[in-house]
Design a protein around this motif. Structure first.
Motif, PDB file in Angstrom:
ATOM      1  N   LEU A   1       0.827  -1.209   0.000  1.00  0.00           N
ATOM      2  CA  LEU A   1       0.000   0.000   0.000  1.00  0.00           C
ATOM      3  C   LEU A   1       0.859   1.256   0.000  1.00  0.00           C
ATOM      4  CD1 LEU A   1      -2.899   1.075   0.137  1.00  0.00           C
ATOM      5  CD2 LEU A   1      -2.722   1.027   2.625  1.00  0.00           C
ATOM      6  N   LEU A   2       1.916   1.237   0.797  1.00  0.00           N
ATOM      7  CA  LEU A   2       2.814   2.393   0.849  1.00  0.00           C
ATOM      8  C   LEU A   2       3.533   2.578  -0.485  1.00  0.00           C
ATOM      9  CD1 LEU A   2       4.220   4.645   2.471  1.00  0.00           C
ATOM     10  CD2 LEU A   2       5.905   2.939   3.201  1.00  0.00           C
ATOM     11  N   PHE A   3       3.994   1.478  -1.066  1.00  0.00           N
ATOM     12  CA  PHE A   3       4.760   1.582  -2.306  1.00  0.00           C
ATOM     13  C   PHE A   3       3.892   2.052  -3.469  1.00  0.00           C
ATOM     14  CE2 PHE A   3       6.944  -0.054  -6.100  1.00  0.00           C
ATOM     15  CZ  PHE A   3       8.206   0.463  -5.880  1.00  0.00           C
ATOM     16  N   THR A   4       2.602   1.659  -3.471  1.00  0.00           N
ATOM     17  CA  THR A   4       1.741   2.102  -4.568  1.00  0.00           C
ATOM     18  C   THR A   4       1.604   3.622  -4.610  1.00  0.00           C
ATOM     19  OG1 THR A   4      -0.229   1.831  -3.164  1.00  0.00           O
ATOM     20  CG2 THR A   4       0.378  -0.007  -4.602  1.00  0.00           C
ATOM     21  N   PHE A   5       1.737   4.272  -3.457  1.00  0.00           N
ATOM     22  CA  PHE A   5       1.602   5.729  -3.424  1.00  0.00           C
ATOM     23  C   PHE A   5       2.929   6.452  -3.653  1.00  0.00           C
ATOM     24  CE2 PHE A   5      -2.312   4.500  -1.280  1.00  0.00           C
ATOM     25  CZ  PHE A   5      -3.214   5.399  -1.806  1.00  0.00           C
ATOM     26  N   ILE A   6       4.032   5.838  -3.208  1.00  0.00           N
ATOM     27  CA  ILE A   6       5.313   6.517  -3.379  1.00  0.00           C
ATOM     28  C   ILE A   6       6.002   6.129  -4.680  1.00  0.00           C
ATOM     29  CG2 ILE A   6       5.607   6.625  -0.880  1.00  0.00           C
ATOM     30  CD1 ILE A   6       7.722   4.436  -1.112  1.00  0.00           C
ATOM     31  N   GLN A   7       5.528   5.082  -5.350  1.00  0.00           N
ATOM     32  CA  GLN A   7       6.188   4.618  -6.578  1.00  0.00           C
ATOM     33  C   GLN A   7       6.290   5.702  -7.649  1.00  0.00           C
ATOM     34  OE1 GLN A   7       4.395   3.758  -9.666  1.00  0.00           O
ATOM     35  NE2 GLN A   7       6.294   3.164 -10.714  1.00  0.00           N
ATOM     36  N   PRO A   8       5.234   6.493  -7.914  1.00  0.00           N
ATOM     37  CA  PRO A   8       5.386   7.533  -8.949  1.00  0.00           C
ATOM     38  C   PRO A   8       6.394   8.616  -8.579  1.00  0.00           C
ATOM     39  CG  PRO A   8       3.067   7.086  -8.507  1.00  0.00           C
ATOM     40  CD  PRO A   8       3.851   6.418  -7.428  1.00  0.00           C
ATOM     41  N   MET A   9       6.695   8.778  -7.287  1.00  0.00           N
ATOM     42  CA  MET A   9       7.612   9.828  -6.856  1.00  0.00           C
ATOM     43  C   MET A   9       9.061   9.358  -6.794  1.00  0.00           C
ATOM     44  SD  MET A   9       5.272  11.580  -3.855  1.00  0.00           S
ATOM     45  CE  MET A   9       4.865  10.027  -3.067  1.00  0.00           C
ATOM     46  N   ILE A  10       9.289   8.070  -6.981  1.00  0.00           N
ATOM     47  CA  ILE A  10      10.652   7.539  -6.938  1.00  0.00           C
ATOM     48  C   ILE A  10      11.375   7.934  -8.225  1.00  0.00           C
ATOM     49  CG2 ILE A  10      12.063   5.438  -6.839  1.00  0.00           C
ATOM     50  CD1 ILE A  10       9.858   4.131  -5.224  1.00  0.00           C
ATOM     51  N   PRO A  11      12.602   8.446  -8.131  1.00  0.00           N
ATOM     52  CA  PRO A  11      13.345   8.831  -9.347  1.00  0.00           C
ATOM     53  C   PRO A  11      13.546   7.635 -10.274  1.00  0.00           C
ATOM     54  CG  PRO A  11      14.397   9.733  -7.386  1.00  0.00           C
ATOM     55  CD  PRO A  11      13.340   8.783  -6.901  1.00  0.00           C
ATOM     56  N   GLY A  12      13.409   7.874 -11.566  1.00  0.00           N
ATOM     57  CA  GLY A  12      13.632   6.837 -12.559  1.00  0.00           C
ATOM     58  C   GLY A  12      12.396   6.039 -12.911  1.00  0.00           C
ATOM     59  N   GLN A  13      11.279   6.272 -12.228  1.00  0.00           N
ATOM     60  CA  GLN A  13      10.051   5.541 -12.532  1.00  0.00           C
ATOM     61  C   GLN A  13       9.341   6.182 -13.723  1.00  0.00           C
ATOM     62  OE1 GLN A  13       8.941   2.625 -10.806  1.00  0.00           O
ATOM     63  NE2 GLN A  13      11.068   2.804 -10.131  1.00  0.00           N
ATOM     64  N   ARG A  14       8.750   5.345 -14.572  1.00  0.00           N
ATOM     65  CA  ARG A  14       8.060   5.829 -15.762  1.00  0.00           C
ATOM     66  C   ARG A  14       6.586   6.051 -15.481  1.00  0.00           C
ATOM     67  NH1 ARG A  14      11.653   1.787 -17.397  1.00  0.00           N
ATOM     68  NH2 ARG A  14      13.219   2.463 -18.911  1.00  0.00           N
ATOM     69  N   SER A  15       5.973   6.863 -16.324  1.00  0.00           N
ATOM     70  CA  SER A  15       4.541   7.106 -16.202  1.00  0.00           C
ATOM     71  C   SER A  15       3.774   5.873 -16.657  1.00  0.00           C
ATOM     72  CB  SER A  15       4.145   8.318 -17.051  1.00  0.00           C
ATOM     73  OG  SER A  15       2.738   8.454 -17.095  1.00  0.00           O
ATOM     74  N   ALA A  16       2.640   5.609 -15.994  1.00  0.00           N
ATOM     75  CA  ALA A  16       1.843   4.430 -16.318  1.00  0.00           C
ATOM     76  C   ALA A  16       1.065   4.605 -17.614  1.00  0.00           C
ATOM     77  CB  ALA A  16       0.878   4.126 -15.173  1.00  0.00           C
ATOM     78  N   THR A  17       0.894   5.823 -18.079  1.00  0.00           N
ATOM     79  CA  THR A  17       0.107   6.071 -19.287  1.00  0.00           C
ATOM     80  C   THR A  17       0.955   6.513 -20.473  1.00  0.00           C
ATOM     81  OG1 THR A  17      -0.289   8.348 -18.530  1.00  0.00           O
ATOM     82  CG2 THR A  17      -1.947   6.685 -17.952  1.00  0.00           C
ATOM     83  N   GLU A  18       2.253   6.669 -20.281  1.00  0.00           N
ATOM     84  CA  GLU A  18       3.125   7.132 -21.363  1.00  0.00           C
ATOM     85  C   GLU A  18       3.459   5.980 -22.304  1.00  0.00           C
ATOM     86  OE1 GLU A  18       7.502   9.293 -21.981  1.00  0.00           O
ATOM     87  OE2 GLU A  18       6.663   8.940 -19.969  1.00  0.00           O
ATOM     88  N   ILE A  19       3.474   6.287 -23.606  1.00  0.00           N
ATOM     89  CA  ILE A  19       3.847   5.305 -24.627  1.00  0.00           C
ATOM     90  C   ILE A  19       5.296   5.556 -25.021  1.00  0.00           C
ATOM     91  CG2 ILE A  19       3.379   4.469 -26.962  1.00  0.00           C
ATOM     92  CD1 ILE A  19       0.474   5.325 -26.582  1.00  0.00           C
ATOM     93  N   PHE A  20       6.101   4.498 -24.971  1.00  0.00           N
ATOM     94  CA  PHE A  20       7.542   4.632 -25.217  1.00  0.00           C
ATOM     95  C   PHE A  20       7.888   4.146 -26.621  1.00  0.00           C
ATOM     96  CE2 PHE A  20       6.969   4.333 -20.670  1.00  0.00           C
ATOM     97  CZ  PHE A  20       7.764   5.360 -20.197  1.00  0.00           C
ATOM     98  N   ASN A  21       8.792   4.896 -27.249  1.00  0.00           N
ATOM     99  CA  ASN A  21       9.236   4.596 -28.612  1.00  0.00           C
ATOM    100  C   ASN A  21      10.735   4.337 -28.624  1.00  0.00           C
ATOM    101  OD1 ASN A  21       6.564   5.177 -29.547  1.00  0.00           O
ATOM    102  ND2 ASN A  21       7.082   7.363 -29.636  1.00  0.00           N
ATOM    103  N   ASP A  22      11.175   3.660 -29.657  1.00  0.00           N
ATOM    104  CA  ASP A  22      12.610   3.447 -29.820  1.00  0.00           C
ATOM    105  C   ASP A  22      13.227   4.613 -30.570  1.00  0.00           C
ATOM    106  OD1 ASP A  22      11.782   3.115 -32.414  1.00  0.00           O
ATOM    107  OD2 ASP A  22      12.069   0.941 -32.452  1.00  0.00           O
ATOM    108  N   ALA A  23      14.485   4.484 -30.937  1.00  0.00           N
ATOM    109  CA  ALA A  23      15.201   5.580 -31.602  1.00  0.00           C
ATOM    110  C   ALA A  23      14.596   5.932 -32.953  1.00  0.00           C
ATOM    111  CB  ALA A  23      16.671   5.210 -31.765  1.00  0.00           C
TER     112      ALA A  23
END
Length: 331
Positions: free
Chosen positions: A73-95
Protein backbone atom coordinates in the motif's frame (compact mmCIF):
# COMPACT_ATOMS: atom_id res chain seq x y z
CA UNK A 1 -3.40 -29.76 86.70
CA UNK A 2 -4.82 -27.58 89.50
CA UNK A 3 -1.67 -25.46 89.43
CA UNK A 4 -2.15 -24.78 85.68
CA UNK A 5 -5.72 -23.61 86.26
CA UNK A 6 -4.58 -21.31 89.01
CA UNK A 7 -1.97 -19.70 86.73
CA UNK A 8 -4.52 -19.23 83.94
CA UNK A 9 -7.01 -17.63 86.30
CA UNK A 10 -4.34 -15.29 87.61
CA UNK A 11 -3.45 -14.16 84.07
CA UNK A 12 -7.09 -13.55 83.20
CA UNK A 13 -7.60 -11.50 86.37
CA UNK A 14 -4.54 -9.43 85.50
CA UNK A 15 -5.82 -8.74 81.97
CA UNK A 16 -9.30 -7.84 83.18
CA UNK A 17 -7.86 -5.46 85.75
CA UNK A 18 -5.75 -3.79 83.06
CA UNK A 19 -8.73 -3.36 80.70
CA UNK A 20 -10.82 -1.79 83.45
CA UNK A 21 -8.19 0.88 83.93
CA UNK A 22 -8.33 1.84 80.19
CA UNK A 23 -10.84 4.26 78.65
CA UNK A 24 -12.93 3.53 75.55
CA UNK A 25 -10.66 5.72 73.39
CA UNK A 26 -7.69 3.65 74.43
CA UNK A 27 -9.50 0.35 73.86
CA UNK A 28 -10.89 1.10 70.36
CA UNK A 29 -9.21 3.03 67.52
CA UNK A 30 -10.58 3.61 63.98
CA UNK A 31 -8.59 2.06 61.17
CA UNK A 32 -7.27 4.59 58.66
CA UNK A 33 -8.69 4.72 55.12
CA UNK A 34 -6.50 5.48 52.12
CA UNK A 35 -8.59 6.10 48.99
CA UNK A 36 -5.61 5.78 46.65
CA UNK A 37 -4.67 2.43 48.20
CA UNK A 38 -8.25 1.23 47.82
CA UNK A 39 -8.21 2.15 44.13
CA UNK A 40 -4.96 0.28 43.63
CA UNK A 41 -6.33 -2.83 45.28
CA UNK A 42 -9.21 -2.98 42.76
CA UNK A 43 -7.24 -1.88 39.68
CA UNK A 44 -6.95 -4.05 36.58
CA UNK A 45 -4.64 -3.19 33.71
CA UNK A 46 -6.72 -5.22 31.23
CA UNK A 47 -7.26 -3.51 27.88
CA UNK A 48 -9.53 -5.03 25.24
CA UNK A 49 -7.62 -3.63 22.27
CA UNK A 50 -4.22 -4.45 23.76
CA UNK A 51 -5.39 -8.00 24.36
CA UNK A 52 -6.75 -8.13 20.79
CA UNK A 53 -3.43 -7.09 19.28
CA UNK A 54 -1.52 -9.48 21.53
CA UNK A 55 -3.62 -12.38 20.25
CA UNK A 56 -3.30 -11.15 16.64
CA UNK A 57 0.49 -10.81 16.86
CA UNK A 58 0.74 -14.50 17.78
CA UNK A 59 -0.55 -15.37 14.30
CA UNK A 60 2.70 -15.15 12.35
CA UNK A 61 1.13 -15.76 8.93
CA UNK A 62 -1.46 -13.00 9.34
CA UNK A 63 1.16 -10.65 10.79
CA UNK A 64 3.49 -11.28 7.85
CA UNK A 65 0.70 -10.64 5.35
CA UNK A 66 -0.31 -7.46 7.20
CA UNK A 67 3.25 -6.17 6.93
CA UNK A 68 3.31 -7.17 3.26
CA UNK A 69 0.05 -5.34 2.55
CA UNK A 70 1.34 -2.29 4.40
CA UNK A 71 4.48 -2.27 2.26
CA UNK A 72 2.46 -2.74 -0.94
CA UNK A 73 0.00 0.00 0.00
CA UNK A 74 2.81 2.39 0.85
CA UNK A 75 4.76 1.58 -2.31
CA UNK A 76 1.74 2.10 -4.57
CA UNK A 77 1.60 5.73 -3.42
CA UNK A 78 5.31 6.52 -3.38
CA UNK A 79 6.19 4.62 -6.58
CA UNK A 80 5.39 7.53 -8.95
CA UNK A 81 7.61 9.83 -6.86
CA UNK A 82 10.65 7.54 -6.94
CA UNK A 83 13.35 8.83 -9.35
CA UNK A 84 13.63 6.84 -12.56
CA UNK A 85 10.05 5.54 -12.53
CA UNK A 86 8.06 5.83 -15.76
CA UNK A 87 4.54 7.11 -16.20
CA UNK A 88 1.84 4.43 -16.32
CA UNK A 89 0.11 6.07 -19.29
CA UNK A 90 3.13 7.13 -21.36
CA UNK A 91 3.85 5.30 -24.63
CA UNK A 92 7.54 4.63 -25.22
CA UNK A 93 9.24 4.60 -28.61
CA UNK A 94 12.61 3.45 -29.82
CA UNK A 95 15.20 5.58 -31.60
CA UNK A 96 13.38 5.21 -34.92
CA UNK A 97 10.05 6.33 -33.43
CA UNK A 98 8.47 2.88 -33.37
CA UNK A 99 6.48 1.88 -30.30
CA UNK A 100 8.25 -0.55 -27.95
CA UNK A 101 5.45 -3.09 -28.14
CA UNK A 102 5.33 -6.35 -26.18
CA UNK A 103 8.88 -6.23 -24.91
CA UNK A 104 9.74 -9.16 -22.64
CA UNK A 105 10.57 -8.39 -18.99
CA UNK A 106 14.17 -7.27 -18.69
CA UNK A 107 16.55 -4.76 -17.22
CA UNK A 108 14.99 -1.70 -18.85
CA UNK A 109 11.35 -2.70 -18.43
CA UNK A 110 11.13 -4.97 -15.40
CA UNK A 111 7.66 -6.29 -16.25
CA UNK A 112 7.95 -5.69 -19.98
CA UNK A 113 5.65 -3.50 -22.07
CA UNK A 114 2.12 -3.97 -23.33
CA UNK A 115 0.77 -3.97 -26.87
CA UNK A 116 1.09 -0.17 -27.28
CA UNK A 117 4.47 0.32 -25.59
CA UNK A 118 3.47 1.25 -22.02
CA UNK A 119 5.58 0.21 -19.05
CA UNK A 120 3.82 -2.74 -17.38
CA UNK A 121 5.70 -2.28 -14.09
CA UNK A 122 4.25 1.20 -13.61
CA UNK A 123 0.82 0.11 -14.81
CA UNK A 124 0.64 -2.80 -12.34
CA UNK A 125 1.44 -0.53 -9.40
CA UNK A 126 -0.90 2.19 -10.64
CA UNK A 127 -3.66 -0.39 -11.19
CA UNK A 128 -3.12 -1.84 -7.73
CA UNK A 129 -3.41 1.65 -6.25
CA UNK A 130 -6.66 2.28 -8.13
CA UNK A 131 -8.20 -1.07 -7.19
CA UNK A 132 -7.23 -0.70 -3.53
CA UNK A 133 -8.73 2.80 -3.51
CA UNK A 134 -11.99 1.40 -4.84
CA UNK A 135 -11.89 -1.49 -2.36
CA UNK A 136 -11.27 0.70 0.70
CA UNK A 137 -13.89 3.26 -0.35
CA UNK A 138 -16.53 0.58 -0.88
CA UNK A 139 -15.67 -1.25 2.35
CA UNK A 140 -15.81 1.95 4.41
CA UNK A 141 -19.10 3.08 2.84
CA UNK A 142 -20.72 -0.33 3.28
CA UNK A 143 -19.53 -0.51 6.88
CA UNK A 144 -20.91 2.93 7.80
CA UNK A 145 -24.28 2.39 6.09
CA UNK A 146 -24.56 -1.27 7.03
CA UNK A 147 -23.74 -0.76 10.72
CA UNK A 148 -26.00 2.28 11.08
CA UNK A 149 -28.97 0.68 9.33
CA UNK A 150 -28.38 -2.70 10.95
CA UNK A 151 -28.28 -1.35 14.51
CA UNK A 152 -31.41 0.77 13.99
CA UNK A 153 -33.16 -2.12 12.26
CA UNK A 154 -32.40 -4.57 15.01
CA UNK A 155 -32.81 -2.40 18.11
CA UNK A 156 -35.62 0.03 17.33
CA UNK A 157 -38.73 -2.14 17.05
CA UNK A 158 -40.79 0.56 15.34
CA UNK A 159 -38.38 0.60 12.38
CA UNK A 160 -38.33 -3.16 11.88
CA UNK A 161 -41.20 -3.32 9.39
CA UNK A 162 -39.96 -0.33 7.38
CA UNK A 163 -36.40 -1.63 7.05
CA UNK A 164 -37.63 -5.15 6.29
CA UNK A 165 -39.69 -3.89 3.36
CA UNK A 166 -36.78 -1.78 2.06
CA UNK A 167 -34.49 -4.80 2.34
CA UNK A 168 -36.95 -7.10 0.53
CA UNK A 169 -37.27 -4.65 -2.36
CA UNK A 170 -33.55 -3.89 -2.81
CA UNK A 171 -32.36 -7.43 -2.14
CA UNK A 172 -34.46 -8.80 -5.00
CA UNK A 173 -32.54 -6.61 -7.45
CA UNK A 174 -29.35 -8.47 -8.45
CA UNK A 175 -26.25 -6.45 -7.74
CA UNK A 176 -24.89 -7.31 -11.18
CA UNK A 177 -27.89 -5.62 -12.79
CA UNK A 178 -27.35 -2.52 -10.64
CA UNK A 179 -23.67 -2.36 -11.54
CA UNK A 180 -24.37 -2.76 -15.26
CA UNK A 181 -27.25 -0.25 -15.22
CA UNK A 182 -25.30 2.51 -13.48
CA UNK A 183 -22.25 1.86 -15.64
CA UNK A 184 -24.46 2.54 -18.66
CA UNK A 185 -26.25 5.57 -17.20
CA UNK A 186 -23.33 7.34 -15.54
CA UNK A 187 -19.94 8.24 -16.94
CA UNK A 188 -17.45 5.40 -16.25
CA UNK A 189 -15.18 6.51 -13.41
CA UNK A 190 -13.95 5.46 -9.98
CA UNK A 191 -16.77 7.39 -8.26
CA UNK A 192 -19.35 5.68 -10.50
CA UNK A 193 -18.10 2.22 -9.57
CA UNK A 194 -17.98 3.05 -5.86
CA UNK A 195 -21.51 4.51 -5.93
CA UNK A 196 -22.94 1.54 -7.85
CA UNK A 197 -21.30 -1.01 -5.52
CA UNK A 198 -22.42 0.81 -2.38
CA UNK A 199 -26.00 1.27 -3.55
CA UNK A 200 -26.96 -2.27 -2.58
CA UNK A 201 -23.72 -3.57 -1.08
CA UNK A 202 -24.65 -2.41 2.44
CA UNK A 203 -27.69 -4.71 2.55
CA UNK A 204 -25.80 -7.85 3.55
CA UNK A 205 -23.94 -6.01 6.29
CA UNK A 206 -27.15 -4.44 7.61
CA UNK A 207 -29.00 -7.75 7.63
CA UNK A 208 -26.15 -9.49 9.41
CA UNK A 209 -25.83 -6.75 12.05
CA UNK A 210 -29.60 -6.77 12.56
CA UNK A 211 -29.63 -10.51 13.23
CA UNK A 212 -26.78 -10.18 15.73
CA UNK A 213 -28.52 -7.27 17.49
CA UNK A 214 -31.71 -9.32 17.85
CA UNK A 215 -29.71 -12.01 19.67
CA UNK A 216 -28.24 -9.68 22.30
CA UNK A 217 -30.89 -6.92 22.40
CA UNK A 218 -32.85 -8.29 25.36
CA UNK A 219 -30.01 -9.63 27.47
CA UNK A 220 -29.92 -8.68 31.14
CA UNK A 221 -27.36 -5.90 30.88
CA UNK A 222 -29.32 -4.19 28.11
CA UNK A 223 -32.58 -4.49 30.05
CA UNK A 224 -30.83 -3.04 33.10
CA UNK A 225 -29.52 -0.13 31.03
CA UNK A 226 -33.01 0.65 29.74
CA UNK A 227 -34.48 0.46 33.25
CA UNK A 228 -31.85 2.94 34.44
CA UNK A 229 -32.86 5.37 31.69
CA UNK A 230 -29.72 5.03 29.58
CA UNK A 231 -30.18 6.81 26.21
CA UNK A 232 -30.67 4.57 23.20
CA UNK A 233 -27.62 6.02 21.47
CA UNK A 234 -25.41 5.12 24.43
CA UNK A 235 -26.79 1.59 24.59
CA UNK A 236 -26.00 1.11 20.91
CA UNK A 237 -22.46 2.46 21.19
CA UNK A 238 -21.50 0.97 24.57
CA UNK A 239 -23.53 -2.23 24.88
CA UNK A 240 -24.19 -3.50 21.37
CA UNK A 241 -21.46 -2.50 18.92
CA UNK A 242 -18.45 -3.59 21.06
CA UNK A 243 -19.90 -7.09 21.10
CA UNK A 244 -19.88 -7.11 17.26
CA UNK A 245 -16.36 -5.79 16.65
CA UNK A 246 -15.01 -9.14 15.46
CA UNK A 247 -17.71 -9.80 12.86
CA UNK A 248 -17.68 -6.19 11.66
CA UNK A 249 -13.91 -6.29 11.07
CA UNK A 250 -14.23 -9.59 9.22
CA UNK A 251 -16.96 -8.22 6.97
CA UNK A 252 -14.95 -5.09 6.20
CA UNK A 253 -11.83 -7.09 5.39
CA UNK A 254 -13.75 -9.33 2.99
CA UNK A 255 -15.52 -6.36 1.37
CA UNK A 256 -12.22 -5.03 -0.02
CA UNK A 257 -11.35 -8.03 -2.27
CA UNK A 258 -15.05 -8.38 -3.15
CA UNK A 259 -15.11 -4.80 -4.46
CA UNK A 260 -11.92 -5.40 -6.44
CA UNK A 261 -13.49 -8.56 -7.87
CA UNK A 262 -16.56 -6.60 -8.97
CA UNK A 263 -14.33 -4.05 -10.67
CA UNK A 264 -12.53 -6.85 -12.53
CA UNK A 265 -15.88 -8.35 -13.57
CA UNK A 266 -17.22 -5.06 -14.91
CA UNK A 267 -14.05 -4.52 -16.90
CA UNK A 268 -14.30 -8.06 -18.25
CA UNK A 269 -17.76 -7.34 -19.71
CA UNK A 270 -16.60 -3.96 -21.03
CA UNK A 271 -18.31 -1.68 -18.48
CA UNK A 272 -15.45 -0.94 -16.13
CA UNK A 273 -13.00 1.92 -15.98
CA UNK A 274 -11.73 3.42 -19.23
CA UNK A 275 -8.37 2.17 -20.45
CA UNK A 276 -6.86 5.57 -19.63
CA UNK A 277 -7.23 4.71 -15.91
CA UNK A 278 -5.00 1.73 -15.06
CA UNK A 279 -6.64 -0.82 -12.77
CA UNK A 280 -6.16 -4.50 -12.08
CA UNK A 281 -9.39 -5.15 -13.97
CA UNK A 282 -8.11 -3.36 -17.07
CA UNK A 283 -4.73 -5.08 -16.91
CA UNK A 284 -6.22 -8.54 -16.45
CA UNK A 285 -8.68 -7.95 -19.27
CA UNK A 286 -5.86 -6.85 -21.58
CA UNK A 287 -3.75 -9.85 -20.63
CA UNK A 288 -6.65 -12.27 -21.08
CA UNK A 289 -6.78 -11.49 -24.77
CA UNK A 290 -3.10 -12.47 -25.12
CA UNK A 291 -3.33 -15.81 -23.29
CA UNK A 292 -3.13 -17.76 -26.55
CA UNK A 293 0.39 -16.45 -27.14
CA UNK A 294 2.90 -18.06 -24.76
CA UNK A 295 5.39 -15.21 -25.23
CA UNK A 296 2.85 -12.60 -24.10
CA UNK A 297 1.27 -14.36 -21.13
CA UNK A 298 3.40 -12.30 -18.75
CA UNK A 299 0.97 -9.43 -19.36
CA UNK A 300 -1.70 -11.48 -17.55
CA UNK A 301 0.50 -13.14 -14.94
CA UNK A 302 1.79 -9.97 -13.26
CA UNK A 303 -1.60 -8.29 -12.60
CA UNK A 304 -3.14 -11.67 -11.72
CA UNK A 305 -0.41 -12.25 -9.11
CA UNK A 306 -1.01 -8.78 -7.66
CA UNK A 307 -4.77 -9.43 -7.47
CA UNK A 308 -4.22 -12.84 -5.85
CA UNK A 309 -1.84 -11.46 -3.21
CA UNK A 310 -4.28 -8.68 -2.27
CA UNK A 311 -7.31 -10.99 -2.15
CA UNK A 312 -5.68 -13.78 -0.15
CA UNK A 313 -3.97 -11.37 2.24
CA UNK A 314 -7.15 -9.53 3.18
CA UNK A 315 -9.01 -12.81 3.61
CA UNK A 316 -6.42 -14.23 6.01
CA UNK A 317 -5.89 -10.93 7.86
CA UNK A 318 -9.64 -10.45 8.26
CA UNK A 319 -10.18 -13.93 9.69
CA UNK A 320 -7.19 -13.64 12.02
CA UNK A 321 -8.29 -10.24 13.35
CA UNK A 322 -11.86 -11.44 13.80
CA UNK A 323 -10.60 -14.35 15.91
CA UNK A 324 -8.30 -12.05 17.89
CA UNK A 325 -11.06 -9.52 18.61
CA UNK A 326 -13.49 -12.20 19.76
CA UNK A 327 -13.81 -11.77 23.56
CA UNK A 328 -13.96 -15.57 23.95
CA UNK A 329 -10.31 -15.76 22.92
CA UNK A 330 -9.18 -13.25 25.58
CA UNK A 331 -7.80 -14.23 28.94
Amino acid sequence: MALRHQKTAAVEDSINQSLKNLSDDELFTFSGFDEAAAERSGYSDYSYWRSTFQVFLKNKVALSLLILMGVILLFTFIQPMIPGQRSATEIFNDASGMQLRNLQPGGEFWFGTNSIGQDLWSRVWSGTRTSLLIGFAVALSEAVLGILMGVLWGYVRKLDRLFTEIYNVLDNIPQTVVLILFSYIMRPSISTLVFAMCLTGWLDMARFIRNQILIIRDRDYNLASRCLGTPTRRIMLKNLLPYLVSVIMLRMALAIPAAIGNEVFLTYIGLGLPVSIPSLGNLINEGRVLMTSAALRYQLFFPAIALSVVTISFYIIGNAFADASDPKNHV
